[in-house]
Design a protein around this motif. Structure first.
Motif, PDB file in Angstrom:
ATOM      1  N   PRO A  80      46.379  41.712  39.681  1.00  0.00           N
ATOM      2  CA  PRO A  80      46.292  42.637  38.303  1.00  0.00           C
ATOM      3  C   PRO A  80      46.602  41.523  37.489  1.00  0.00           C
ATOM      4  N   ASN A  81      47.208  40.478  38.311  1.00  0.00           N
ATOM      5  CA  ASN A  81      47.878  39.240  36.991  1.00  0.00           C
ATOM      6  C   ASN A  81      46.951  38.700  36.329  1.00  0.00           C
ATOM      7  N   ARG A 123      39.246  40.917  30.202  1.00  0.00           N
ATOM      8  CA  ARG A 123      39.992  42.468  30.020  1.00  0.00           C
ATOM      9  C   ARG A 123      40.362  42.367  31.206  1.00  0.00           C
ATOM     10  N   TYR A 124      41.820  42.815  31.480  1.00  0.00           N
ATOM     11  CA  TYR A 124      42.570  42.872  33.272  1.00  0.00           C
ATOM     12  C   TYR A 124      42.255  44.364  34.010  1.00  0.00           C
ATOM     13  N   PRO A 125      42.659  43.971  35.034  1.00  0.00           N
ATOM     14  CA  PRO A 125      42.216  44.923  36.117  1.00  0.00           C
ATOM     15  C   PRO A 125      42.066  46.444  35.913  1.00  0.00           C
ATOM     16  N   ASN A 126      43.712  46.956  35.177  1.00  0.00           N
ATOM     17  CA  ASN A 126      44.505  48.257  34.373  1.00  0.00           C
ATOM     18  C   ASN A 126      43.724  48.474  33.604  1.00  0.00           C
ATOM     19  N   GLU A 127      42.643  47.991  32.802  1.00  0.00           N
ATOM     20  CA  GLU A 127      42.117  48.182  31.495  1.00  0.00           C
ATOM     21  C   GLU A 127      41.000  48.726  31.807  1.00  0.00           C
ATOM     22  N   SER A 185      38.482  51.205  34.422  1.00  0.00           N
ATOM     23  CA  SER A 185      37.653  52.309  35.100  1.00  0.00           C
ATOM     24  C   SER A 185      37.894  52.604  36.593  1.00  0.00           C
ATOM     25  N   GLY A 186      38.277  53.462  37.619  1.00  0.00           N
ATOM     26  CA  GLY A 186      37.657  53.151  38.660  1.00  0.00           C
ATOM     27  C   GLY A 186      36.608  52.575  39.341  1.00  0.00           C
ATOM     28  N   ARG A 213      36.698  48.468  38.083  1.00  0.00           N
ATOM     29  CA  ARG A 213      37.143  48.055  39.131  1.00  0.00           C
ATOM     30  C   ARG A 213      36.423  47.888  40.540  1.00  0.00           C
TER      31      ARG A 213
END
Ligand code: ATP
Ligand code: MG
Length: 260
Positions: A110-111, A153-157, A159-160, A163
């Motif tokens: 995630p980081n 972008r970061y994973p939390n940005e 959609s499923g 990802r």
């Protein structure tokens, strides 16, 4: 029984499956956790370039079977061989880097940005130069149907479904010959799922990948698999082509699975 996207499978395969050419072999493999026997004498040969799908009830041993291929679990007895070499004897780190592993629950780092996630293994092994990394990440993202522009972008940005595509791109970055996929499309809607399935089939044929994919969805198993492995209680209930399973279910369990 196979979907339209699969019509050209035999013609366009990069590598033809061939009985004499097993890339993964299970030889009378048993495994228990404590007192619970999970796998009972599994014999299995996966051909180079084969797409094998694995179905069965929750707890029947599917994930345990997959984990034995990349040395996350070891058999109590029997042998698992990858490329003719016993997994127990091989270098675990090298083996894992050479095998793509895509799972639903353990997602991306995630980081790290998308780009860093995709480049993770090549960075570890210093396989790419800076410029190469930018190009390769863009190429891999395009390969799985994503815009290269999402790399920062970061994973939390995401959609499923995005990802999960990044997860596949990350696994592909290490240029694996084998991909282990444990319910990789669980979290996505039906339409995205179908397009991911089609892309995976194309990739597999183009790159000649050997894929072992666990799913709870029998339709997915029949659509993607050159052969389908049905497990029941730590045993192989049936191993056959989608047509064989549909036409000649080995027992009532397989029949019910197919009929459902
Ligand atoms: N590390 C472990 N320690 C103890 N028991 C375990 C361990 N890993 C798995 N098991 C048990 O082994 C059995 C098989 O687990 P496994 O994860 O292979 O099932 P599965 O077929 O992948 O199930 P699911 O479809 O729910 O993912 C289960 O009963 C599970 O509880
Ligand atoms: Mg599982």
């Amino acid at each position: 029984m196979r979907g339209d996207a699969n019509e050209h499978s035999t013609a366009s395969r990069a590598v033809e499956p061939d009985d004499g050419d097993a890339i993964i072999e299970f030889d009378r493999v048993t495994k228990s956790f404590g007192d619970t026997a999970v796998l009972h004498g599994i014999d299995l040969a996966v051909r180079r370039g084969e797409f094998l799908t694995i179905v069965g009830r929750s707890g029947c041993g599917k994930t345990t079977l997959l984990k034995m291929v990349n040395a996350l679990e070891y058999p109590d007895s029997g042998r698992v061989l990858v490329n003719g070499e016993e997994v127990k004897e091989s270098n675990r780190v090298e083996l894992r880097r050479s095998i793509g592993y895509v799972i639903q629950s353990v997602g991306l780092f995630p980081n790290m940005t998308v780009g860093r996630n995709v480049a993770y293994v090549p960075r570890l092994t210093r396989a790419w130069s800076k410029e190469q990394e930018r190009d390769e990440v863009a190429r891999l993202l395009t390969t799985v149907g994503l815009e290269p522009a999402i790399a920062p972008r970061y994973p939390n940005e995401l959609s499923g479904g995005q990802r999960q595509r990044v997860g596949i791109a990350r696994a592909l970055a290490a240029k694996p010959l084998i991909m282990l996929m444990d319910e990789p499309f669980g979290a996505v809607d039906e339409i995205t799922r179908r397009s991911l399935q089609d892309e995976l089939l194309n990739l597999q044929r183009r790159l000649g990948l050997t894929i072992l994919l666990v799913t709870h969805d029998i339709r997915e198993a029949l659509k993607l698999g050159d052969r389908v492995l049905v497990m029941e209680g730590g045993r192989i209930a049936q191993l056959g082509t989608p047509d064989e399973l549909v036409s000649y279910p080995a027992d009532a369990f397989v029949e019910e699975l197919i009929g459902g």
